[in-house]
Scaffold this active site. Structure first.
Site, mmCIF file in Angstrom:
data_model
loop_
_atom_site.group_PDB
_atom_site.id
_atom_site.type_symbol
_atom_site.label_atom_id
_atom_site.label_comp_id
_atom_site.label_asym_id
_atom_site.label_seq_id
_atom_site.Cartn_x
_atom_site.Cartn_y
_atom_site.Cartn_z
ATOM 1 N N ASN A 174 0.798 -1.223 0.000
ATOM 2 C CA ASN A 174 0.000 0.000 0.000
ATOM 3 C C ASN A 174 0.835 1.280 0.000
ATOM 4 O OD1 ASN A 174 -1.680 -2.051 2.155
ATOM 5 N ND2 ASN A 174 -2.617 -1.502 0.217
ATOM 6 N N ILE A 191 1.166 7.061 0.378
ATOM 7 C CA ILE A 191 0.529 5.955 1.092
ATOM 8 C C ILE A 191 -0.921 5.824 0.660
ATOM 9 C CG2 ILE A 191 -0.049 5.048 3.380
ATOM 10 C CD1 ILE A 191 2.235 7.061 4.367
ATOM 11 N N CYS A 192 -1.307 4.610 0.311
ATOM 12 C CA CYS A 192 -2.697 4.320 -0.029
ATOM 13 C C CYS A 192 -3.375 3.832 1.252
ATOM 14 C CB CYS A 192 -2.742 3.255 -1.130
ATOM 15 S SG CYS A 192 -4.411 2.875 -1.660
ATOM 16 N N LEU A 193 -4.063 4.744 1.908
ATOM 17 C CA LEU A 193 -4.709 4.439 3.189
ATOM 18 C C LEU A 193 -6.035 5.180 3.236
ATOM 19 C CD1 LEU A 193 -4.497 3.160 6.049
ATOM 20 C CD2 LEU A 193 -3.328 5.245 6.777
#
Length: 153
Positions: free
Chosen positions: A80, A87-89
């Site tokens: 992620n 950041i893929c959050l």
């Protein structure tokens, strides 16, 4: 500068100093309260253990109504986390809420290290290895951990 964003960031900073989450530090960079540097230490008993991972957080005048821009400065290998450190959050994108403070953001990122979401890959190679070859994935993570000791980026 927005006084409400500034007040909120000062409050977040005091809270982070007085009651820091385990394995996390953070503070404004130089004298600019809108740009922070943080460090997340790899959680014990995980492939990330012993790592020292640096991040930047950039806040807009709209904070806390708008999520900060957060990215790793340390090279990362994670399903992620994009190659550029973004950041893929969910809480940094579509699930953002003003109730989140800097401690909550950093704690969520620390948790993501050990509990990735392979169905939302930012790094397809890391995602594939995490799902199909955990041993090789963990070996690559250990390399990142060891690099984090010498990276002074």
């Amino acid at each position: 500068m927005s006084t409400s964003a500034r007040r909120r960031l000062l409050r977040d900073f005091r809270r982070l100093q007085n009651d820091p989450p385990s394995g996390i530090t953070g503070a404004p960079l130089d004298s600019n309260i809108m740009v922070w540097q943080a460090v997340i230490f790899g959680p014990d008993e995980t492939a990330w253990e012993g790592g020292t991972f640096k991040l930047t957080l950039e806040f807009s005048e709209d904070y806390p109504n708008k999520a900060p821009s957060v990215r790793f400065l340390t090279k990362m290998f994670h399903p992620n986390i994009y190659n550029d450190g973004q950041i893929c959050l969910d809480i940094l994108q579509n699930q953002w809420s003003p109730i989140y403070d800097i401690s909550a953001i950093l704690t969520s990122i620390q948790s993501l290290l050990c509990d990735p979401n392979p169905s939302s890959p930012a790094n397809s190679e890391a995602s594939r290895l995490f799902s199909e070859n955990r041993r090789e994935y963990n070996r690559r993570v250990r390399e990142i951990v060891e690099q984090s000791w010498v990276d002074e980026s």
